[in-house]
Design a protein around this motif. Structure first.
Motif, PDB file in Angstrom:
ATOM      1  N   GLU A   1      36.353  34.297  48.607  1.00  0.00           N
ATOM      2  CA  GLU A   1      36.249  34.308  47.122  1.00  0.00           C
ATOM      3  C   GLU A   1      37.297  35.330  46.503  1.00  0.00           C
ATOM      4  O   GLU A   1      37.724  36.164  47.069  1.00  0.00           O
ATOM      5  N   VAL A   2      37.743  35.029  45.202  1.00  0.00           N
ATOM      6  CA  VAL A   2      38.482  35.685  44.576  1.00  0.00           C
ATOM      7  C   VAL A   2      37.987  36.321  43.142  1.00  0.00           C
ATOM      8  O   VAL A   2      37.096  35.562  42.632  1.00  0.00           O
ATOM      9  N   TRP A   3      37.892  37.660  42.962  1.00  0.00           N
ATOM     10  CA  TRP A   3      37.433  38.182  41.560  1.00  0.00           C
ATOM     11  C   TRP A   3      38.552  38.338  40.612  1.00  0.00           C
ATOM     12  O   TRP A   3      39.370  39.127  40.866  1.00  0.00           O
ATOM     13  N   LEU A   4      38.128  37.833  39.057  1.00  0.00           N
ATOM     14  CA  LEU A   4      39.268  38.168  38.323  1.00  0.00           C
ATOM     15  C   LEU A   4      38.759  38.781  37.088  1.00  0.00           C
ATOM     16  O   LEU A   4      37.669  38.636  36.884  1.00  0.00           O
ATOM     17  N   SER A   5      39.792  39.586  36.877  1.00  0.00           N
ATOM     18  CA  SER A   5      39.364  40.305  35.405  1.00  0.00           C
ATOM     19  C   SER A   5      39.833  39.615  34.000  1.00  0.00           C
ATOM     20  O   SER A   5      41.014  39.462  34.106  1.00  0.00           O
ATOM     21  N   SER A   6      39.016  39.347  33.205  1.00  0.00           N
ATOM     22  CA  SER A   6      39.168  38.504  31.793  1.00  0.00           C
ATOM     23  C   SER A   6      39.089  39.611  30.996  1.00  0.00           C
ATOM     24  O   SER A   6      37.841  39.756  30.287  1.00  0.00           O
ATOM     25  N   ARG A   7      39.901  40.189  30.680  1.00  0.00           N
ATOM     26  CA  ARG A   7      39.892  41.348  29.849  1.00  0.00           C
ATOM     27  C   ARG A   7      39.317  41.077  28.301  1.00  0.00           C
ATOM     28  O   ARG A   7      38.110  41.566  27.931  1.00  0.00           O
ATOM     29  N   ASP A   8      39.838  40.193  27.602  1.00  0.00           N
ATOM     30  CA  ASP A   8      39.364  39.660  26.238  1.00  0.00           C
ATOM     31  C   ASP A   8      38.044  38.798  26.335  1.00  0.00           C
ATOM     32  O   ASP A   8      37.564  38.652  25.212  1.00  0.00           O
ATOM     33  N   ASP A   9      37.679  38.393  27.574  1.00  0.00           N
ATOM     34  CA  ASP A   9      36.260  37.850  27.734  1.00  0.00           C
ATOM     35  C   ASP A   9      35.176  38.767  28.023  1.00  0.00           C
ATOM     36  O   ASP A   9      33.965  38.238  28.175  1.00  0.00           O
ATOM     37  N   ASN A  10      35.662  40.140  28.335  1.00  0.00           N
ATOM     38  CA  ASN A  10      34.692  41.142  28.760  1.00  0.00           C
ATOM     39  C   ASN A  10      34.085  40.543  30.025  1.00  0.00           C
ATOM     40  O   ASN A  10      33.013  40.719  29.978  1.00  0.00           O
ATOM     41  N   LYS A  11      34.575  39.949  30.903  1.00  0.00           N
ATOM     42  CA  LYS A  11      33.836  39.667  32.102  1.00  0.00           C
ATOM     43  C   LYS A  11      34.765  39.691  33.353  1.00  0.00           C
ATOM     44  O   LYS A  11      36.080  39.512  33.088  1.00  0.00           O
TER      45      LYS A  11
ATOM     46  N   ILE B   1      40.712  45.553  39.774  1.00  0.00           N
ATOM     47  CA  ILE B   1      39.288  45.266  40.620  1.00  0.00           C
ATOM     48  C   ILE B   1      39.941  45.994  41.820  1.00  0.00           C
ATOM     49  O   ILE B   1      41.008  45.555  42.329  1.00  0.00           O
ATOM     50  N   PHE B   2      39.056  46.883  42.672  1.00  0.00           N
ATOM     51  CA  PHE B   2      39.373  47.341  43.844  1.00  0.00           C
ATOM     52  C   PHE B   2      38.241  47.377  44.714  1.00  0.00           C
ATOM     53  O   PHE B   2      36.981  48.049  44.371  1.00  0.00           O
ATOM     54  N   PHE B   3      38.061  46.376  45.805  1.00  0.00           N
ATOM     55  CA  PHE B   3      36.928  46.387  46.908  1.00  0.00           C
ATOM     56  C   PHE B   3      37.285  47.699  47.943  1.00  0.00           C
ATOM     57  O   PHE B   3      38.404  47.948  48.284  1.00  0.00           O
ATOM     58  N   THR B   4      36.151  48.006  48.536  1.00  0.00           N
ATOM     59  CA  THR B   4      36.298  49.177  49.339  1.00  0.00           C
ATOM     60  C   THR B   4      37.185  48.747  50.423  1.00  0.00           C
ATOM     61  O   THR B   4      37.456  49.791  51.366  1.00  0.00           O
TER      62      THR B   4
END
Lengths: 387, 387
Positions: free
Chosen positions: A343-353, A376-379
């Motif tokens: 999976e991939v995580w995305l930052s949606s800044r203006d949706d605050n999510k 976003i930074f995974f360990t």
């Protein structure tokens, strides 16, 4: 979110005992944790991939409008480099700030040595590189430069490499002995704006803003020399204003190729990793910002500068064709893959999510509220040279 | 080794409360942990790279004379596959066995799905593959085969690949839907003895014992087909008896090459990753067992079968020359690198110790007692497809 043990302790009236510092996140392994920069509020969100959840928010990290971080080898600590020169050591296990200094007026990023003992920061104001003890953040070395330093990366053998925007000089600093040894290994060209180390720590790639081209240094060589490539790129087309400088840490290394953002163009350029010859160009929806390889797959994912930052495209590194165009949210600033690519995580800044997408179906499977999220930074980055 | 919190709790007479499971290792991050197989005693040793220390020993895992393991994505659990068919889920944070079953009469290895939900085991007696819920170890699927299964690896999209020693068949199993879908994707050749997935999950390489050669399958393709290479290798020289079958999980992928052990020969074979043509051969001190890439470097390290198992050699992947020969201890069975390459840990079985070598100086920097140690597995493997 608190485990039964913790609740039991509180119930027993032991809340004031030292043992209450055994908070919920302490009893969990760190392999699926991550840290998300909340750029507007000077806070970071600790997240858990395994449960697709936010664990806690840590505040007071300064100006995070352009922030990055690196991890200690044991994944316990994140070193967050803030725009205002702040260097904050965040304890993921305790869920709090472990140490914090303001080490310069304006900094741009940093790195940790391969043995985890030293943290280096590259600064704009004043320029140069400062090196700190990773345990205490006590100063270890202060390396001046003739200008703003960019593209700081760790190199095996307790070394770091960096470039200087103003002069084009590239340096290799060796901190394995009693005294640092700093060597200028060559000139990359006009206005290097970012640099990246390949995943095998073989090649240091420096992107240029003041002229066309990219410069490669072979860091496996005893005498690295600058090797310029892509010197013609973009000369035939018309460049557009650059809305956002691409990030080279997003350069993908897929199928024996580098996938590079064409600065100021709506294109990805594909370069053969050995010959440094361009092999293809892919027209895309906007000016690329991050081009990131989906692990264990033939695909790279691309996000874009304004006005196309609501779009993400997926490109096949074999055919160089766009295979999917997604609209995952407003202002997608960053993408981070689960390390095995599911999976991939995305930052949606203006949706605050944060938006989580399954890479097999390319459909959203979850979302997590966050305040103006950016990086976003995974360990698992703790285990990657150059990150 | 117990923290003050734990001691305080015991002092307060709460030892029988659930909270006492908050043991010492719970408060430590898992990124630099590892598990060492103690092959003669059915035990494993949990180790900490950051402090070059053993943390605790966990016993009762059965016959570990030929054992391997894989990690949960969060690095909390190790799934240990024992020779006697035992499957033990070890909790690194609690320092104890979380679950254990004996699932077959004789097993050879296993893998975890990319999402961490399923654990698969490849069995000799009876043959076939069994799949279990990673949380509970409850059975999920039982896939029979016409013989012993070998080379089981995870493939993205909740899939696994494996080969059958007796028939040469290679299978791809998809467990992403309600029912498993098992597909025979081709015949690798006579007596496949082990197989490995490249780090990008692109190529599944199957080593053959019954005939010369190696067979590659392109797992990025919708219709993978067997592609044989190295079909002439060793035909001109005289083969020697095979004292120990090489492990293909040790195959290195360096500089666009595969570095392969020549079965029954004192040689490493170098094959171009794209063309599958042999590009070089390196004479070495004995029959290679593991050939492992030193991360972020041009080097591979090799250990050997009897009678040369006191020797380790370092080979440069650019020149294909041996650059160093070490005698780190008696009977070196395995080598595991710190993920960014700063040091390597070796199992010296007959010296009952782990030897830690700095890769910059190639000198020993520490050692740790262990009982007949064999495989060493650091938790960063949790993030590697195919491991």
């Amino acid at each position: 979110m608190r485990p039964a043990e913790f609740a039991a302790l509180v119930f027993l009236g032991l809340a004031a005992m030292p043992v209450v510092s055994v908070a919920e996140d302490r009893i969990q392994a760190t392999g699926s944790l991550g840290v998300v920069i909340e750029r507007a509020t000077g806070s970071v969100l600790v997240v858990d991939r395994a449960n697709r959840a936010a664990l806690n928010r840590i505040e007071g990290l300064g100006d995070l409008s352009h922030a990055s971080l690196t991890y200690s080898p044991d994944e316990r600590f994140a070193y967050v480099f803030a725009r205002d020169g702040g260097l904050t050591k965040v304890d993921l296990v305790e869920g709090k700030i472990a140490a914090r200094i303001v080490q310069a007026g304006n900094s741009i990023g940093g790195a940790i040595s391969d043995d985890g003992k030293l943290v280096a920061v590259s600064n704009y104001e004043p320029g140069g590189v400062k090196v700190f003890d990773a345990g205490t953040l006590a100063p270890v070395a202060d390396i001046p430069a003739s200008g703003k330093t960019i593209g700081l990366v760790d190199v095996p053998g307790r070394r770091f490499a960096w470039a200087v925007w103003d002069s084009g000089e590239v340096f290799l600093g060796d901190f394995s002995g009693a005294e640092p040894r700093i060597e200028m290994i060559g000139n990359a060209g006009q206005m290097p704006f970012d640099a990246v180390l390949t995943d095998d720590a073989h090649t240091y790639l420096v992107g240029l803003f003041g002229e066309k081209g990219v410069t490669a240094f072979d860091l496996w060589s005893d005498r690295p020399e600058p090797r310029r490539f892509l010197t013609d790129y973009g000369k035939e087309g018309q460049d557009m204003p650059v809305y956002k400088m691409p990030h080279l840490q997003g350069w993908a290394f897929a199928e024996g190729q580098f996938a590079l953002p064409a600065v100021g163009r709506h294109e990805i350029l594909w370069v053969n990793r050995d010959s440094l010859e361009q092999v293809a160009a892919t027209p895309v929806a906007g000016q690329p910002v991050f081009i990131i390889e989906q692990p264990a797959s033939p695909y790279v994912w691309v996000n874009f500068a304004l006005p196309d930052n609501d779009t993400v495209q997926v490109v096949d590194s074999r055919t160089h064709q766009v295979v999917d165009t997604l609209k995952p949210g407003k202002s997608i600033l960053h993408m981070e893959f689960a390390p095995r690519g599911a999976e991939v995580w995305l930052s949606s800044r203006d949706d605050n999510k944060l938006v989580i997408i399954d890479t097999a179906t390319r459909k959203q499977v979850a979302e997590i509220p966050a305040q103006s999220p950016s990086g976003i930074f995974f360990t698992n980055r703790a285990h990657q040279p150059g990150l």
